[in-house]
Design an enzyme around this catalytic site. Structure first.
Site, short mmCIF file in Angstrom:
data_model
loop_
_atom_site.label_atom_id
_atom_site.label_comp_id
_atom_site.label_asym_id
_atom_site.label_seq_id
_atom_site.Cartn_x
_atom_site.Cartn_y
_atom_site.Cartn_z
N CYS A 273 -5.43 -9.40 3.48
CA CYS A 273 -6.49 -8.56 4.05
C CYS A 273 -7.76 -9.30 4.47
O CYS A 273 -8.22 -9.11 5.60
CB CYS A 273 -6.85 -7.46 3.06
SG CYS A 273 -5.53 -6.27 2.87
N PHE B 122 -16.75 -10.22 -7.78
CA PHE B 122 -16.48 -11.07 -6.61
C PHE B 122 -17.48 -12.20 -6.46
O PHE B 122 -17.82 -12.61 -5.36
CB PHE B 122 -16.41 -10.22 -5.33
CG PHE B 122 -15.09 -9.52 -5.18
CD1 PHE B 122 -14.78 -8.44 -5.99
CD2 PHE B 122 -14.14 -9.95 -4.28
CE1 PHE B 122 -13.55 -7.82 -5.92
CE2 PHE B 122 -12.90 -9.33 -4.19
CZ PHE B 122 -12.62 -8.26 -5.02
N GLY C 3 -7.79 -15.37 -0.43
CA GLY C 3 -6.57 -15.38 0.37
C GLY C 3 -6.05 -13.97 0.44
O GLY C 3 -6.81 -13.01 0.31
N VAL D 43 0.83 -1.20 0.00
CA VAL D 43 0.00 0.00 0.00
C VAL D 43 0.87 1.26 0.00
O VAL D 43 0.71 2.16 -0.83
CB VAL D 43 -0.94 0.01 1.22
CG1 VAL D 43 -1.56 1.38 1.43
CG2 VAL D 43 -2.03 -1.03 1.04
N ASP E 81 -6.44 -39.43 -24.41
CA ASP E 81 -6.95 -40.66 -23.80
C ASP E 81 -6.81 -40.60 -22.27
O ASP E 81 -5.73 -40.30 -21.76
CB ASP E 81 -6.17 -41.88 -24.30
CG ASP E 81 -6.52 -42.19 -25.75
OD1 ASP E 81 -7.38 -41.48 -26.31
OD2 ASP E 81 -5.91 -43.12 -26.31
N SER F 257 -16.98 -15.11 -8.38
CA SER F 257 -16.38 -16.28 -9.03
C SER F 257 -16.10 -17.35 -7.98
O SER F 257 -15.50 -17.07 -6.94
CB SER F 257 -15.05 -15.90 -9.69
OG SER F 257 -15.28 -14.96 -10.70
N ALA F 258 -16.50 -18.57 -8.33
CA ALA F 258 -16.20 -19.68 -7.43
C ALA F 258 -14.77 -20.14 -7.66
O ALA F 258 -14.21 -19.93 -8.74
CB ALA F 258 -17.17 -20.82 -7.71
N1 LIG Z 1 -2.15 -5.03 0.75
C1 LIG Z 1 -3.34 -4.56 0.42
O1 LIG Z 1 -3.87 -4.88 -0.65
C2 LIG Z 1 -4.05 -3.58 1.32
C3 LIG Z 1 -5.17 -2.89 0.81
C4 LIG Z 1 -5.80 -1.98 1.65
C5 LIG Z 1 -5.36 -1.77 2.94
N2 LIG Z 1 -4.28 -2.47 3.40
C6 LIG Z 1 -3.80 -2.19 4.75
O2 LIG Z 1 -2.65 -1.35 4.63
C7 LIG Z 1 -1.70 -1.66 5.66
C8 LIG Z 1 -0.36 -2.01 5.05
O3 LIG Z 1 -0.52 -3.16 4.26
P1 LIG Z 1 0.63 -3.66 3.27
O4 LIG Z 1 0.08 -4.83 2.55
O5 LIG Z 1 1.16 -2.51 2.49
O6 LIG Z 1 1.72 -4.14 4.34
P2 LIG Z 1 3.25 -4.54 4.08
O7 LIG Z 1 3.59 -5.52 5.11
O8 LIG Z 1 3.43 -4.87 2.63
O9 LIG Z 1 4.05 -3.19 4.35
C9 LIG Z 1 4.22 -2.61 5.60
C10 LIG Z 1 5.55 -1.87 5.60
O10 LIG Z 1 5.64 -1.13 6.81
C11 LIG Z 1 6.98 -1.19 7.26
N3 LIG Z 1 7.05 -0.90 8.68
C12 LIG Z 1 6.50 -1.58 9.71
N4 LIG Z 1 6.79 -1.00 10.88
C13 LIG Z 1 7.54 0.09 10.59
C14 LIG Z 1 8.15 1.09 11.39
N5 LIG Z 1 8.02 1.09 12.72
N6 LIG Z 1 8.87 2.04 10.76
C15 LIG Z 1 9.00 2.04 9.42
N7 LIG Z 1 8.44 1.13 8.62
C16 LIG Z 1 7.71 0.16 9.20
C17 LIG Z 1 7.42 -2.60 6.91
O11 LIG Z 1 8.83 -2.72 6.87
C18 LIG Z 1 6.77 -2.79 5.54
O12 LIG Z 1 7.61 -2.40 4.48
C19 LIG Z 1 -2.33 -2.78 6.49
O13 LIG Z 1 -2.99 -2.22 7.57
C20 LIG Z 1 -3.32 -3.41 5.53
O14 LIG Z 1 -4.37 -4.03 6.19
C21 LIG Z 1 -3.61 -3.36 2.61
#
Ligand SMILES: NC(=O)c1ccc[n+]([C@@H]2O[C@H](COP(=O)([O-])OP(=O)(O)OC[C@H]3O[C@@H](n4cnc5c(N)ncnc54)[C@H](O)[C@@H]3O)[C@@H](O)[C@H]2O)c1
Length: 442
Positions: free
Chosen positions: A256, A245, A253, A11, A417, A247-248
């Site tokens: 999130c 959303f 996974g 993100v 076959d 699709s079976a």
């Molecule tokens: N991945 C998705 O598709 C998605 C979509 C929407 C929301 N989210 C939410 O966004 C948030 C982040 O998800 P993500 O998938 O990007 O996570 P991620 O694990 O890919 O990235 C998190 C990053 O934060 C860094 N980090 C952690 N603690 C730190 C600190 N104290 N100082 C500096 N850096 C630090 C980690 O090193 C890592 O690079 C989560 O809360 C997730 O639920 C994710």
């Protein structure tokens, strides 16, 4: 605007690049090894468009990378936090990474006027964080701005979202948030922080519910010889429901859905409001892989010592993310049944498990296999030379866990076959000639 963004994962990195593209000066902060990798152009996150877009804003000086949060946020308009918020084993959300970020600022006695939480956090978290900062003498507003991007299409989702949500308390915070998103055309939904926090969880729970609903109906289709694709396209044509959303397959996974569902269930329990629909959503999802294993057993009899070729490891196409991927559950269950796994994925190069042999082509993964299972709907799997792939296998059995293969390919398969094509939620197709039990040469 000057924005400091902590967390450069799936993100944070996309958000940092997109805000820089919108013309803001962005400083992205992460731990030392991650930042070193980013500076050396060694990305751990794989996302279409990411490399060129990142190179572009970095070369233009709109995006910088730092490791020191205090220094990086000393002269900034807002601090955005996009660190991970995993679920603990007791079901509660682990806010440790967010607290760690804020503790640096509290120790230094300084904080930007606005802290924007982009990580997904349980209802009430922003109120608590703001109170913690205030108790440390820092008068900072904490706003919530959930992210709805999907890995695999993250750039488009970020730049062209269905909606943007601001959970904030003051007009000043709203105005800064609006400046930050200037240039993105989307309806803006402004509300209190608690409602915004719940919007994110309820959205993910609803999407997971649609997937589990389709999977539940696919079991009924299998029992009665109907076709889940027709059923769900007929259902999704109703505008009140929508086609997405539905699709079976082998189940949802990723980092999130399971985590957010678990967190929301815990949130409900804390106030004595259980969420039985969501409990069922998780239960249906947990039955997907055992059902695939049961299908293998129905083909093989005793599974022990059989070899399975798995196509697709990431939890969805166009990402290298294996967090909570159905593949990992499959792998654990194959291990329990004594099934040997050879797998191929177009971008995943490691899974951290010894019980799988990662191969560098789908054909290598198919060598002497007793069945092939499609776990991720990478479109290139539909373009393989399927007759050749089946020729390399010991038994020509195809389990299409994503209903990916089109009819002409299925016809090619069942022309061989002994071949069997077993989709999800639809009748299986098979060659009229039964398998003769002759293995192809090594
Ligand atoms: N991945 C998705 O598709 C998605 C979509 C929407 C929301 N989210 C939410 O966004 C948030 C982040 O998800 P993500 O998938 O990007 O996570 P991620 O694990 O890919 O990235 C998190 C990053 O934060 C860094 N980090 C952690 N603690 C730190 C600190 N104290 N100082 C500096 N850096 C630090 C980690 O090193 C890592 O690079 C989560 O809360 C997730 O639920 C994710």
């Amino acid at each position: 605007m000057r924005l400091t963004l902590v967390g450069t994962g799936y993100v944070g990195l996309v958000a940092a690049v997109c805000f820089a593209k919108l013309g803001h000066e962005v400083i992205a902060v992460d731990r030392e090894p991650v930042i070193r990798g980013l500076k050396e152009n060694k990305l751990t996150v794989w996302e279409p468009q990411l490399e060129p877009e990142l190179a572009d804003v970095y070369a233009n000086g709109l995006l910088r990378f730092e490791t020191d949060i205090v220094q990086a946020s000393s002269d900034t308009d807002a601090l955005m936090i996009a660190v991970g918020t995993p679920t603990r084993s007791d079901g509660h959300t682990d806010l440790g990474h967010i607290h760690e970020v804020l503790s640096h600022l509290m120790q230094a006695g300084t904080c930007p006027p606005l802290v924007i939480i982009k990580s997904t956090v349980p209802v009430g978290t922003c109120d608590e964080l703001e109170a913690t900062l205030l108790a440390a003498g820092l008068h900072t507003e904490v706003a919530f701005n959930p992210e709805f991007l999907r890995q695999g299409s993250a750039f488009n989702d970020f730049m062209e979202p269905d909606r943007i949500v601001f959970g904030c308390q003051t007009p000043q915070a709203e105005s800064l948030l609006r400046q930050l998103y200037e240039g993105i055309e989307a309806p803006v939904h402004v509300c209190d922080r608690r409602s915004a926090e719940l919007i994110k969880y309820a959205s993910n729970a609803f999407l997971a519910m649609k997937i589990s609903f389709a999977n539940m109906m696919s079991d009924v289709c299998e029992g009665y010889g109907a076709d889940i694709r027709h059923v769900m396209s007929g259902v999704g044509a109703d505008q009140r429901i929508g086609p997405e959303f539905l699709s079976a397959g082998v189940g949802y996974g990723g980092s999130c859905f399971s985590k957010d569902l678990q967190s929301l269930l815990t949130t409900g329990k804390l106030i004595g409001s259980p969420l039985p629909i969501l409990e069922s959503v998780a239960k249906v999802n947990n039955q997907r892989i055992p059902r695939m294993i049961a299908k293998l057993i129905s083909l093989w009899g005793n599974p022990s010592g059989k070899r399975l070729c798995v196509l697709g490891i990431s939890f969805k196409p166009n990402t290298n993310d294996v967090r909570d991927a159905p593949f990992l559950t499959l792998l654990a269950q194959c291990e329990r049944h004594g099934i040997e796994v050879q797998a191929f994925d177009p971008v995943v190069r490691q899974v951290g498990a010894k019980s799988v042999q990662l191969m560098d082509s789908p054909y290598a993964a198919a060598a002497q296999a007793d069945a092939v299972m499609i776990m991720t709907e990478w479109p290139q799997f539909a373009e393989l030379d399927w007759p050749y792939l089946l020729h390399l296998m010991r038994r020509p059995y195809v389990l299409d866990g994503r209903n990916l293969l089109p009819s002409p390919i299925i016809s090619q398969i069942v022309d061989i076959d002994g071949a069997i094509y077993m989709p999800v939620g639809r009748p299986m197709e098979r060659s009229p000639i039964p398998w003769a039990g002759v293995s192809s040469p090594e």
